[in-house]
Design an enzyme around this catalytic site. Structure first.
Site, PDB file in Angstrom:
ATOM      1  CG  ASN A 162      56.926  89.737  -2.972  1.00 32.29           C
ATOM      2  OD1 ASN A 162      57.041  89.487  -4.178  1.00 32.29           O
ATOM      3  ND2 ASN A 162      55.751  89.926  -2.398  1.00 32.29           N
TER       4      ASN A 162
ATOM      5  CE  LYS B  62      55.184  93.605  -2.717  1.00 33.51           C
ATOM      6  NZ  LYS B  62      54.390  94.566  -1.967  1.00 33.51           N
TER       7      LYS B  62
ATOM      8  CG  HIS C 220      51.475  89.457  -1.162  1.00 34.51           C
ATOM      9  ND1 HIS C 220      50.872  90.662  -1.400  1.00 34.51           N
ATOM     10  CD2 HIS C 220      52.680  89.731  -0.594  1.00 34.51           C
ATOM     11  CE1 HIS C 220      51.688  91.636  -1.003  1.00 34.51           C
ATOM     12  NE2 HIS C 220      52.786  91.099  -0.513  1.00 34.51           N
TER      13      HIS C 220
ATOM     14  CD  GLU D 117      51.101  93.756  -3.305  1.00 31.50           C
ATOM     15  OE1 GLU D 117      51.777  93.018  -4.037  1.00 31.50           O
ATOM     16  OE2 GLU D 117      51.605  94.619  -2.539  1.00 31.50           O
TER      17      GLU D 117
ATOM     18  CD  GLU E 148      53.951  90.829   3.492  1.00 29.57           C
ATOM     19  OE1 GLU E 148      55.126  91.134   3.341  1.00 29.57           O
ATOM     20  OE2 GLU E 148      53.141  90.737   2.545  1.00 29.57           O
TER      21      GLU E 148
ATOM     22  N   GLY F 263      54.080  98.862   1.303  1.00 30.40           N
ATOM     23  CA  GLY F 263      54.345  99.863   0.268  1.00 30.40           C
ATOM     24  C   GLY F 263      53.972 101.282   0.666  1.00 30.40           C
TER      25      GLY F 263
ATOM     26  CB  SER G 269      57.106 100.022   5.214  1.00 26.70           C
ATOM     27  OG  SER G 269      56.094 100.367   4.296  1.00 26.70           O
TER      28      SER G 269
HETATM   29  P1  13P Z   1      57.046  96.614   1.015  1.00 25.47           P
HETATM   30  O1  13P Z   1      58.317  96.138   1.656  1.00 25.47           O
HETATM   31  O2  13P Z   1      57.259  97.313  -0.284  1.00 25.47           O
HETATM   32  O3  13P Z   1      56.192  97.388   1.968  1.00 25.47           O
HETATM   33  O4  13P Z   1      56.218  95.290   0.611  1.00 25.47           O
HETATM   34  C1  13P Z   1      56.037  94.329   1.574  1.00 25.47           C
HETATM   35  C2  13P Z   1      55.451  93.135   0.925  1.00 25.47           C
HETATM   36  O5  13P Z   1      54.325  93.156   0.470  1.00 25.47           O
HETATM   37  C3  13P Z   1      56.299  91.937   0.826  1.00 25.47           C
HETATM   38  O6  13P Z   1      55.534  90.846   0.431  1.00 25.47           O
END
Ligand code: 13P
Length: 254
Positions: A11, A13, A98, A100, A170, A176, A210
């Site tokens: 991903n 982003k 997601h 976010e 997640e 993150g 992570s």
């Molecule tokens: P990270 O791997 O940066 O923690 O992000 C995970 C994520 O949100 C994947 O969709």
């Protein structure tokens, strides 16, 4: 029971211009081609990169997709991209729900469900994200929260439809932050997810939050974790290859 094929999804982003996306794929492909014999790999790119990614991946079995979609086919929906448009550009997968998007852009279990339906109608595999907040985790509400998200978002799907979904667990606090969940505890939650809605026994369920080349094997050694949805550690093609390669070894052993 049928063995579920592992899946690793990058991903990106809101990262990478079309030029950067092309350079990524060019560097990634030679390394990744040897991995696709044993795992599925998907690159989830910003909308503007999809055409470049499609072109750069041509002839490869690595899939690509988007990070969101809208449920209507077309119309006066400024700024939106439909599942049907994603199909036309060749997307095999699309992330929905997601954390976010739930936190910053108002996605709800109900709108996630509508997006899932639109994607299934186009034969695009939805990667549906669920996960608890830090407060919910501390209050011991993890299982309850993910079950709630699944029931509300996917409760109306048939067993056959649920079997083709990919679910990404997640934990919001692990995204993150560098603070990945404990693999055993992630596996427990994923077992809860698998048994929550009847048809998820066959669905692939990924861990996200992570995940790195250092911890991917520990997650994938667990019985119910079928791969990863990877943010930061997927942005560098070499790092992402290392993450997948180290996890791949443990699938055969479990
Ligand atoms: P990270 O791997 O940066 O923690 O992000 C995970 C994520 O949100 C994947 O969709």
């Amino acid at each position: 029971m049928r063995r579920r094929r592992p899946l690793f999804a990058a991903n990106w982003k809101m990262h990478k211009s079309p030029q950067e996306a092309r350079a990524y794929v060019t560097a990634f492909l030679p390394e990744a081609e040897s991995l696709v014999a044993s795992v599925d790999i998907v690159l989830l790119a910003p909308f503007i990169d999809l055409e470049c990614v499609c072109d750069a991946l041509s002839g490869s079995t690595i899939g690509f997709g988007a990070q969101d979609c809208f449920w209507e086919r077309e119309g006066a929906f400024t700024g939106e991209v439909s599942a049907s448009m994603l199909k036309k550009i060749g997307c095999s997968h699309c992330v929905v729900g997601h954390s976010e998007r739930r936190r910053l852009f108002g996605d709800t279990d109900e709108t996630v469900g509508r997006k899932v339906t639109a994607l299934l109608a186009e034969d695009i595999t939805p990667i549906v994200c669920v996960g608890e907040s830090l407060d919910e985790n501390r209050a011991g509400r993890t299982a309850e929260r993910v079950q709630e998200q699944l029931r509300a978002g996917l409760g109306y799907l048939s067993d056959a439809e649920r079997a083709v979904l990919v679910i990404a667990y997640e934990p919001v606090w692990a995204i993150g932050t560098g603070l990945a969940d404990n693999p055993k505890s992630a596996n427990n939650t994923i077992q809860t997810i698998r048994s929550a809605a009847g048809g998820l026994g066959e669905a692939r369920i990924l861990y996200g939050g992570s995940m790195t080349a250092e911890n991917s094997a520990a997650f994938c050694a667990e019985s119910d974790i079928d791969g990863g949805l990877v943010g930061s550690a997927s942005l560098d093609p070499n790092k992402f290859v290392r993450l997948i390669a180290s996890a791949t070894q443990v699938f055969d052993a479990r």
